[in-house]
Write a protein that holds these residues in place. Structure first.
Motif, PDB file in Angstrom:
ATOM      1  N   ASN A   1      34.773  52.066  42.668  1.00 60.86           N
ATOM      2  CA  ASN A   1      35.493  51.908  44.123  1.00 60.86           C
ATOM      3  C   ASN A   1      36.072  50.806  44.379  1.00 60.86           C
ATOM      4  O   ASN A   1      37.127  51.145  45.282  1.00 60.86           O
ATOM      5  CB  ASN A   1      34.188  51.865  45.044  1.00 60.86           C
ATOM      6  CG  ASN A   1      33.392  53.175  45.233  1.00 60.86           C
ATOM      7  OD1 ASN A   1      33.601  54.360  44.715  1.00 60.86           O
ATOM      8  ND2 ASN A   1      32.305  53.018  45.856  1.00 60.86           N
ATOM      9  N   GLU A   2      36.296  49.887  43.600  1.00 58.48           N
ATOM     10  CA  GLU A   2      37.095  48.744  44.013  1.00 58.48           C
ATOM     11  C   GLU A   2      38.394  49.212  43.531  1.00 58.48           C
ATOM     12  O   GLU A   2      39.676  48.743  44.068  1.00 58.48           O
ATOM     13  CB  GLU A   2      36.761  47.336  43.169  1.00 58.48           C
ATOM     14  CG  GLU A   2      35.619  46.829  43.842  1.00 58.48           C
ATOM     15  CD  GLU A   2      34.360  47.399  43.630  1.00 58.48           C
ATOM     16  OE1 GLU A   2      34.039  48.279  42.568  1.00 58.48           O
ATOM     17  OE2 GLU A   2      33.425  47.531  44.548  1.00 58.48           O
ATOM     18  N   GLU A   3      38.654  49.939  42.457  1.00 61.36           N
ATOM     19  CA  GLU A   3      39.923  50.251  42.130  1.00 61.36           C
ATOM     20  C   GLU A   3      40.651  51.364  43.204  1.00 61.36           C
ATOM     21  O   GLU A   3      41.711  51.236  43.164  1.00 61.36           O
ATOM     22  CB  GLU A   3      39.703  50.991  40.594  1.00 61.36           C
ATOM     23  CG  GLU A   3      39.439  49.559  39.504  1.00 61.36           C
ATOM     24  CD  GLU A   3      38.842  50.429  38.211  1.00 61.36           C
ATOM     25  OE1 GLU A   3      38.648  49.510  37.255  1.00 61.36           O
ATOM     26  OE2 GLU A   3      38.528  51.527  38.278  1.00 61.36           O
ATOM     27  N   VAL A   4      39.732  52.239  43.410  1.00 62.95           N
ATOM     28  CA  VAL A   4      40.148  53.543  44.368  1.00 62.95           C
ATOM     29  C   VAL A   4      40.539  52.632  45.542  1.00 62.95           C
ATOM     30  O   VAL A   4      41.717  53.254  46.166  1.00 62.95           O
ATOM     31  CB  VAL A   4      38.984  54.192  44.727  1.00 62.95           C
ATOM     32  CG1 VAL A   4      39.437  55.100  45.607  1.00 62.95           C
ATOM     33  CG2 VAL A   4      38.545  54.968  43.518  1.00 62.95           C
ATOM     34  N   ALA A   5      40.031  51.434  45.977  1.00 64.23           N
ATOM     35  CA  ALA A   5      40.486  51.135  47.125  1.00 64.23           C
ATOM     36  C   ALA A   5      41.758  50.279  47.246  1.00 64.23           C
ATOM     37  O   ALA A   5      42.469  50.362  48.213  1.00 64.23           O
ATOM     38  CB  ALA A   5      39.493  49.777  47.607  1.00 64.23           C
ATOM     39  N   LEU A   6      42.606  50.003  45.873  1.00 62.56           N
ATOM     40  CA  LEU A   6      43.581  49.723  45.813  1.00 62.56           C
ATOM     41  C   LEU A   6      44.736  50.654  45.915  1.00 62.56           C
ATOM     42  O   LEU A   6      46.066  50.533  45.968  1.00 62.56           O
ATOM     43  CB  LEU A   6      43.960  49.162  44.141  1.00 62.56           C
ATOM     44  CG  LEU A   6      43.149  47.565  44.167  1.00 62.56           C
ATOM     45  CD1 LEU A   6      43.257  47.117  42.750  1.00 62.56           C
ATOM     46  CD2 LEU A   6      43.609  46.522  44.956  1.00 62.56           C
ATOM     47  N   ALA A   7      44.415  51.938  46.137  1.00 64.12           N
ATOM     48  CA  ALA A   7      45.376  53.089  46.027  1.00 64.12           C
ATOM     49  C   ALA A   7      45.704  53.561  47.676  1.00 64.12           C
ATOM     50  O   ALA A   7      44.687  53.044  48.406  1.00 64.12           O
ATOM     51  CB  ALA A   7      44.756  54.402  45.292  1.00 64.12           C
ATOM     52  N   ASP A   8      46.590  54.136  47.838  1.00 60.28           N
ATOM     53  CA  ASP A   8      47.022  54.578  49.274  1.00 60.28           C
ATOM     54  C   ASP A   8      46.291  55.896  49.569  1.00 60.28           C
ATOM     55  O   ASP A   8      45.740  55.793  50.768  1.00 60.28           O
ATOM     56  CB  ASP A   8      48.404  54.863  49.256  1.00 60.28           C
ATOM     57  CG  ASP A   8      49.107  53.743  49.248  1.00 60.28           C
ATOM     58  OD1 ASP A   8      49.300  52.909  50.319  1.00 60.28           O
ATOM     59  OD2 ASP A   8      49.699  53.386  48.146  1.00 60.28           O
ATOM     60  N   GLU A   9      45.844  56.935  48.531  1.00 56.88           N
ATOM     61  CA  GLU A   9      45.393  58.077  49.002  1.00 56.88           C
ATOM     62  C   GLU A   9      44.687  58.415  47.659  1.00 56.88           C
ATOM     63  O   GLU A   9      44.851  57.964  46.524  1.00 56.88           O
ATOM     64  CB  GLU A   9      46.239  59.071  49.425  1.00 56.88           C
ATOM     65  CG  GLU A   9      46.837  58.864  50.715  1.00 56.88           C
ATOM     66  CD  GLU A   9      47.774  59.843  51.404  1.00 56.88           C
ATOM     67  OE1 GLU A   9      48.106  60.759  50.540  1.00 56.88           O
ATOM     68  OE2 GLU A   9      48.344  59.638  52.483  1.00 56.88           O
ATOM     69  N   ILE A  10      43.840  59.373  47.819  1.00 60.94           N
ATOM     70  CA  ILE A  10      43.261  59.856  46.729  1.00 60.94           C
ATOM     71  C   ILE A  10      43.766  61.420  46.202  1.00 60.94           C
ATOM     72  O   ILE A  10      44.044  62.313  47.275  1.00 60.94           O
ATOM     73  CB  ILE A  10      41.614  60.298  46.931  1.00 60.94           C
ATOM     74  CG1 ILE A  10      40.908  58.824  46.967  1.00 60.94           C
ATOM     75  CG2 ILE A  10      40.695  61.073  45.881  1.00 60.94           C
ATOM     76  CD1 ILE A  10      39.389  58.790  47.431  1.00 60.94           C
ATOM     77  N   VAL A  11      43.847  61.599  45.062  1.00 57.79           N
ATOM     78  CA  VAL A  11      44.202  63.163  44.656  1.00 57.79           C
ATOM     79  C   VAL A  11      43.053  63.626  43.806  1.00 57.79           C
ATOM     80  O   VAL A  11      42.553  62.664  43.045  1.00 57.79           O
ATOM     81  CB  VAL A  11      45.799  63.227  43.963  1.00 57.79           C
ATOM     82  CG1 VAL A  11      45.710  62.409  42.561  1.00 57.79           C
ATOM     83  CG2 VAL A  11      46.017  64.421  43.596  1.00 57.79           C
ATOM     84  N   THR A  12      42.760  64.716  44.004  1.00 51.23           N
ATOM     85  CA  THR A  12      41.680  65.529  43.157  1.00 51.23           C
ATOM     86  C   THR A  12      42.257  66.709  42.913  1.00 51.23           C
ATOM     87  O   THR A  12      43.017  67.589  43.660  1.00 51.23           O
ATOM     88  CB  THR A  12      40.387  65.373  43.695  1.00 51.23           C
ATOM     89  OG1 THR A  12      39.423  65.831  42.971  1.00 51.23           O
ATOM     90  CG2 THR A  12      40.534  66.609  44.984  1.00 51.23           C
ATOM     91  N   LEU A  13      41.926  67.617  41.798  1.00 52.67           N
ATOM     92  CA  LEU A  13      42.263  68.821  41.367  1.00 52.67           C
ATOM     93  C   LEU A  13      41.408  70.000  42.076  1.00 52.67           C
ATOM     94  O   LEU A  13      39.992  69.673  41.880  1.00 52.67           O
ATOM     95  CB  LEU A  13      42.287  68.652  39.915  1.00 52.67           C
ATOM     96  CG  LEU A  13      43.779  68.421  39.318  1.00 52.67           C
ATOM     97  CD1 LEU A  13      43.657  67.050  39.707  1.00 52.67           C
ATOM     98  CD2 LEU A  13      43.747  68.713  37.940  1.00 52.67           C
TER      99      LEU A  13
END
Lengths: 270, 270
Positions: free
Chosen positions: B138-150
């Motif tokens: 979750n700490e790594e995801v928090a560094l991103a602007d948005e999430i992409v999923t397939l």
């Protein structure tokens, strides 16, 4: 920015008949297996193989399929393209290069649209994939209705079979489900803030900043307030995030962080 | 049905800065290599690796990249996500499951649209991919602007890294080139027939059928003619195909198949 409700996996049911994948004379069991896995990822199940070099069944295929056993178990083996496509209504031949054939050439997105159109009517369709080394011959392509090709970089166009299957299957699912994702932002867990709460946050921050004489010179206060409000609006805050930020402001004000009086009790339970 | 001119590979130049692909702590060199190959297929070149388990450079990665050496040679290795994304303007975290994070979740097509928007302005972007076993924390995801999923089938959602890279790279190229394909129907080799030629074909067929008293009863002739004309129109004939069919009719009429008098000499040379 649109907030989307979380989609329950159970509700992403696809009422469109998926296309068959037909592999023409594949040499390696691994490629059959990775193609099966790519199909399973996007909900395709009908795998047909024409004259696999190393016979069928194939343990290498099953191992490479990474538990897509439902696809491997249902494989049908044929001895000609004609037999493999006999029950299909519309067939795409996948090719990586231009042909001396006058036949419409589509991208995977256009092809998926056509295939889904037939699938919605319950008609069977298929994608025909060629051999690892040299693809399909012209007689095989002539049996298809249209050609599908991938928009690869012409300088690096070599795509293995499973990758070509993956892109076609992905586009099929995008069209069949109209882009439904397995999850979105979960609105139940993360309900967006009501505007009333957002405005209270603005006012809380501004009054805290007034108290420390932040807005200087006073004539600049209106534009500084606007800037701060725009920053916070961009964050598209949830109800919980508004509470967290109000706690942050209260802490910086060195005030106790208990719920503020104007918030009715029990709001968390809504 | 639209006929499209063949697109010269040289003209499919992409003036959109492609995104970086950032692999977080990949374990297997093979996965780095197949990801590099998938990038190269769709014109991506900037591969960044955070703490690869088996070190770098990796001969296994190079072998699995199938000659995507230009990607492998330019790999940058970092020791943190923060360092790997420092120069990027917008970052997508790829995740396969819902998170306790309030962050917009996009499909690969929506993400590609955003990434291309930045790329058209010359701004750097990136897609962050997680570990083989358990993705990103979750700490790594928090560094991103948005999430992409397939948009995978929830019943078979396990996608390997190279496949996830492939779909994101494919969608990027679709958006960046507006769906340009490496080839379409080649209009120079297969020029479509002029309507005049098509009408002559109709008339030739109908006169041949008149001669053998095909249209019976005579009052049905008009509707039978319409049916035949509609069949031939659907085939969207090329100039060469019209000639071939006229040869077929002449042969069935047992007439010599030399060019017919009404066709001016030298028409082939147009």
């Amino acid at each position: 920015m649109t907030r989307n409700a979380r989609i329950d996996p159970e509700t992403v049911t696809v009422d469109v008949l998926p296309p068959a994948v037909i592999l023409c004379e594949p040499q390696l069991g691994e490629n059959i297996g990775t193609a099966a896995r790519a199909m399973a990822n996007f909900g395709l199940v009908d795998l047909r193989i024409i004259n696999p070099r190393d016979g069928w069944p194939s343990e290498k295929a099953r191992a490479a399929a990474s538990r897509a056993d439902h696809v491997i178990d249902n494989v049908q083996v044929f001895d000609s393209v004609e037999a493999a496509i006999a029950d299909l209504r519309f067939v795409y031949a996948t090719t990586a290069r231009s042909r001396e054939i006058s036949k419409p050439v589509r991208g995977p997105d256009e092809a998926a649209q056509t295939v889904c159109g037939h699938g919605r009517e319950g008609h069977k369709t298929g994608y025909l994939f060629g051999r690892e080394r040299w693809g399909l011959n012209n007689e095989e392509v002539a049996l298809a209705d249209e050609i599908v090709t991938l928009p690869v970089d012409p300088n690096f166009a070599s795509l293995n079979i499973a990758q070509a299957v993956l892109v076609c299957a992905y586009e099929w699912r995008m069209k069949a489900t109209r882009g439904a994702l397995p999850f979105r932002v979960d609105e139940e867990t993360h309900p967006p803030a009501e505007k009333e709460d957002v405005v209270r946050l603005f006012e809380h921050l501004e009054s805290a900043l007034d108290n420390v004489n932040f807005f200087r010179p006073p004539e600049k206060r209106p534009s500084m307030v606007l800037n701060l409000r725009n920053i916070l609006q961009k964050a598209n805050l949830t109800r919980q995030e508004v509470k967290s930020l109000r706690g942050v402001i209260a802490a910086l004000e060195r005030r106790p962080t208990r719920p503020r009086r104007e918030e009715p009790e029990g709001r968390d339970d809504e």
